[in-house]
Motif scaffolding. Structure first.
Motif, PDB file in Angstrom:
ATOM      1  N   ALA A 158     114.011  25.000 -47.420  1.00 16.60           N
ATOM      2  CA  ALA A 158     114.990  23.943 -47.269  1.00 16.60           C
ATOM      3  C   ALA A 158     114.666  22.780 -48.180  1.00 16.60           C
ATOM      4  O   ALA A 158     113.512  22.406 -48.350  1.00 16.60           O
ATOM      5  N   SER A 159     115.719  22.194 -48.767  1.00 19.59           N
ATOM      6  CA  SER A 159     115.515  21.011 -49.586  1.00 19.59           C
ATOM      7  C   SER A 159     115.273  19.813 -48.687  1.00 19.59           C
ATOM      8  O   SER A 159     115.858  19.691 -47.613  1.00 19.59           O
ATOM      9  N   ILE A 160     114.407  18.930 -49.127  1.00 19.46           N
ATOM     10  CA  ILE A 160     114.168  17.694 -48.381  1.00 19.46           C
ATOM     11  C   ILE A 160     115.114  16.594 -48.823  1.00 19.46           C
ATOM     12  O   ILE A 160     115.055  15.475 -48.316  1.00 19.46           O
ATOM     13  N   ALA A 161     115.980  16.888 -49.786  1.00 19.46           N
ATOM     14  CA  ALA A 161     116.921  15.888 -50.291  1.00 19.46           C
ATOM     15  C   ALA A 161     118.017  15.626 -49.264  1.00 19.46           C
ATOM     16  O   ALA A 161     118.514  16.540 -48.604  1.00 19.46           O
ATOM     17  N   SER A 162     118.391  14.363 -49.133  1.00 14.50           N
ATOM     18  CA  SER A 162     119.521  14.004 -48.278  1.00 14.50           C
ATOM     19  C   SER A 162     120.817  14.392 -48.976  1.00 14.50           C
ATOM     20  O   SER A 162     120.860  14.580 -50.202  1.00 14.50           O
ATOM     21  N   GLU A 163     121.886  14.479 -48.210  1.00 10.52           N
ATOM     22  CA  GLU A 163     123.179  14.834 -48.781  1.00 10.52           C
ATOM     23  C   GLU A 163     123.595  13.784 -49.813  1.00 10.52           C
ATOM     24  O   GLU A 163     123.577  12.582 -49.541  1.00 10.52           O
ATOM     25  N   GLY A 164     123.927  14.236 -51.006  1.00 12.53           N
ATOM     26  CA  GLY A 164     124.357  13.337 -52.058  1.00 12.53           C
ATOM     27  C   GLY A 164     123.236  12.701 -52.855  1.00 12.53           C
ATOM     28  O   GLY A 164     123.500  11.965 -53.815  1.00 12.53           O
ATOM     29  N   GLN A 165     121.988  12.954 -52.464  1.00 11.02           N
ATOM     30  CA  GLN A 165     120.859  12.357 -53.162  1.00 11.02           C
ATOM     31  C   GLN A 165     120.658  13.012 -54.525  1.00 11.02           C
ATOM     32  O   GLN A 165     120.850  14.218 -54.693  1.00 11.02           O
TER      33      GLN A 165
ATOM     34  N   ILE B  83     106.498  12.610 -49.694  1.00 12.50           N
ATOM     35  CA  ILE B  83     107.892  12.393 -49.319  1.00 12.50           C
ATOM     36  C   ILE B  83     108.054  11.184 -48.397  1.00 12.50           C
ATOM     37  O   ILE B  83     109.152  10.656 -48.259  1.00 12.50           O
ATOM     38  N   MET B  84     106.958  10.723 -47.793  1.00 19.60           N
ATOM     39  CA  MET B  84     107.073   9.569 -46.912  1.00 19.60           C
ATOM     40  C   MET B  84     107.302   8.279 -47.681  1.00 19.60           C
ATOM     41  O   MET B  84     107.775   7.288 -47.111  1.00 19.60           O
ATOM     42  N   THR B  85     106.990   8.254 -48.964  1.00 23.04           N
ATOM     43  CA  THR B  85     107.366   7.096 -49.777  1.00 23.04           C
ATOM     44  C   THR B  85     108.873   7.045 -49.942  1.00 23.04           C
ATOM     45  O   THR B  85     109.479   5.959 -49.879  1.00 23.04           O
ATOM     46  N   MET B  86     109.496   8.181 -50.137  1.00 21.18           N
ATOM     47  CA  MET B  86     110.955   8.225 -50.188  1.00 21.18           C
ATOM     48  C   MET B  86     111.535   7.721 -48.866  1.00 21.18           C
ATOM     49  O   MET B  86     112.468   6.912 -48.850  1.00 21.18           O
ATOM     50  N   ARG B  87     110.978   8.172 -47.754  1.00 26.21           N
ATOM     51  CA  ARG B  87     111.432   7.710 -46.443  1.00 26.21           C
ATOM     52  C   ARG B  87     111.168   6.210 -46.277  1.00 26.21           C
ATOM     53  O   ARG B  87     111.998   5.477 -45.736  1.00 26.21           O
TER      54      ARG B  87
ATOM     55  N   THR C  46     116.025  18.476 -37.709  1.00 26.05           N
ATOM     56  CA  THR C  46     115.676  18.405 -36.292  1.00 26.05           C
ATOM     57  C   THR C  46     114.189  18.144 -36.107  1.00 26.05           C
ATOM     58  O   THR C  46     113.777  17.304 -35.298  1.00 26.05           O
ATOM     59  N   LEU C  47     113.366  18.857 -36.872  1.00 26.99           N
ATOM     60  CA  LEU C  47     111.920  18.703 -36.745  1.00 26.99           C
ATOM     61  C   LEU C  47     111.461  17.323 -37.209  1.00 26.99           C
ATOM     62  O   LEU C  47     110.565  16.726 -36.602  1.00 26.99           O
TER      63      LEU C  47
ATOM     64  N   SER D 200     111.555  11.104 -39.795  1.00 30.09           N
ATOM     65  CA  SER D 200     112.877  10.892 -40.377  1.00 30.09           C
ATOM     66  C   SER D 200     113.112   9.397 -40.570  1.00 30.09           C
ATOM     67  O   SER D 200     112.467   8.551 -39.932  1.00 30.09           O
ATOM     68  N   THR D 201     114.049   9.060 -41.439  1.00 31.98           N
ATOM     69  CA  THR D 201     114.339   7.657 -41.719  1.00 31.98           C
ATOM     70  C   THR D 201     114.782   6.913 -40.470  1.00 31.98           C
ATOM     71  O   THR D 201     114.317   5.794 -40.199  1.00 31.98           O
ATOM     72  N   SER D 202     115.657   7.520 -39.689  1.00 32.10           N
ATOM     73  CA  SER D 202     116.196   6.826 -38.518  1.00 32.10           C
ATOM     74  C   SER D 202     115.124   6.572 -37.472  1.00 32.10           C
ATOM     75  O   SER D 202     115.044   5.474 -36.891  1.00 32.10           O
ATOM     76  N   VAL D 203     114.288   7.558 -37.196  1.00 27.82           N
ATOM     77  CA  VAL D 203     113.244   7.383 -36.194  1.00 27.82           C
ATOM     78  C   VAL D 203     112.206   6.370 -36.670  1.00 27.82           C
ATOM     79  O   VAL D 203     111.756   5.505 -35.907  1.00 27.82           O
TER      80      VAL D 203
END
Length: 333
Positions: free
Chosen positions: A18-25, A220-224, A312-313, A320-323
């Motif tokens: 799975a890609s870790i990219a957000s939709e449209g990123q 990837i947490m820097t992106m987050r 989900t994970l 995740s960004t929201s959490v």
């Protein structure tokens, strides 16, 4: 007949790749493979080696460009690492790929004894780091940084995005000695180009400043963290983001300097277990320097994680960004 609420489409991804990219990123395809091809043009000693995972580590691109310098070792990671050590002894510079779980758990002793102890010029690039696979504990390398940090003489890199991977490949080649790099493969997000970024082994980089909270992150947490900082802006909360791509050697001076600024909560965010990774390394550095800010840690739990869809994970385990945004708001009161 009672009315029913329309159901939103269920968000799912392939568990394995799975890609870790957000939709449209914005993304860039196979940055590691293309960077290694460019390196191969400049250095005839560069060879590619893998354990039946060329396609899933983007090494197949190098194999197509330089078939005479590509070695497919089959599903035998111990043999792969031993052969890479032999190649390095004969003057080659092997770039070795597999999944992070197989390198750090299955072939650890071969890396330790054959490569690290001999300080050989082997570069190990491993896919599916941390929680970037939904296939469960057999493929989730949640403790790889702890294992490789503990190995004497091993340089450990956790890149954020496609640009950093492209820049890290020649930097690894220029560095004398063994290197372990977490590898993002396929369509990899592109983030750091907006910050005029240049990767250097052993150097952290402040990407944005802010007075209220300092987020120290890698991979990837820097992106987050950058996404979280943008979300906090809307509530007039100023978040700084310090990107630490090299876990070993750690840029202690920069970390201590930034964490010493008064009035800021310090939060370390990493895609790794709470044990033995960036969080503990930063905490130790601050303790030894006599710096004691308010400190929090966002990381994966000391547990075997579930299988499932990555969005989900990431929500479930707090990366995740929201959490993350919600947790920081709670901590800041």
């Amino acid at each position: 007949m009672s009315a029913t609420t329309p159901q939103k489409p269920r968000l799912t991804t392939s568990a394995m790749i799975a890609s870790i990219a957000s939709e449209g990123q914005r993304t860039r395809s196979a940055p590691f493979g293309h960077a290694l091809i460019e390196l191969g043009k400049q250095r005839s000693d560069v060879v590619g080696m893998t354990a039946d995972l060329g396609k899933y580590t983007d090494l197949h691109l190098f194999a197509k460009a330089y078939p005479e310098r590509f070695y497919q070792m089959g599903m035998a990671e111990q043999v792969l690492m031993g052969a890479a050590a032999g190649m390095a002894r004969e003057g080659a510079m092997p770039f070795v790929t597999t999944y992070a779980v197989f390198a750090t758990r299955r072939a650890y002793d071969f890396i330790h004894q054959s490569i690290a102890e001999e300080h050989l010029n082997v570069k190990i690039a491993c896919a599916l780091p941390g929680l970037t696979s939904g296939y469960g504990p057999s493929h989730q390398a949640t403790e790889d940084l702890a294992l490789m940090r503990a190995m004497p003489g091993m340089t450990v890199i956790d890149p954020c995005d496609a640009l950093e991977i492209e820049q890290a490949v020649p930097a690894m080649a220029a560095h004398q000695g063994p290197v372990y790099m977490r590898l993002l493969r396929g369509n990899v997000p592109l983030v750091l180009d907006e910050y005029g970024y240049q990767f250097e082994i052993g150097k952290a980089r402040m990407l944005r400043d802010g007075p209220d909270v300092l987020i120290i992150s890698s991979g990837i947490m820097t992106m987050r963290a950058l996404e979280v900082a943008g979300a906090l802006d809307k509530d007039q909360i100023g978040a700084a983001v310090l990107h630490v791509p090299t876990i070993k050697p750690l840029d202690i001076s920069t970390i201590v300097r930034e964490a010493s600024r008064p009035g800021r909560l310090v939060v370390v965010a990493e895609n790794h277990t709470v044990i033995g990774g960036l969080g503990e390394a930063v905490a130790l550095a601050l303790l030894q320097a006599g710096v004691s800010p308010a400190f929090r840690h966002i990381a994966l739990p000391d547990a075997f994680l579930d299988a499932g869809a990555l969005p989900t994970l990431h929500d479930r385990y707090g990366i995740s960004t929201s959490v993350m945004t919600g947790r920081l708001k709670d901590w800041l009161g």
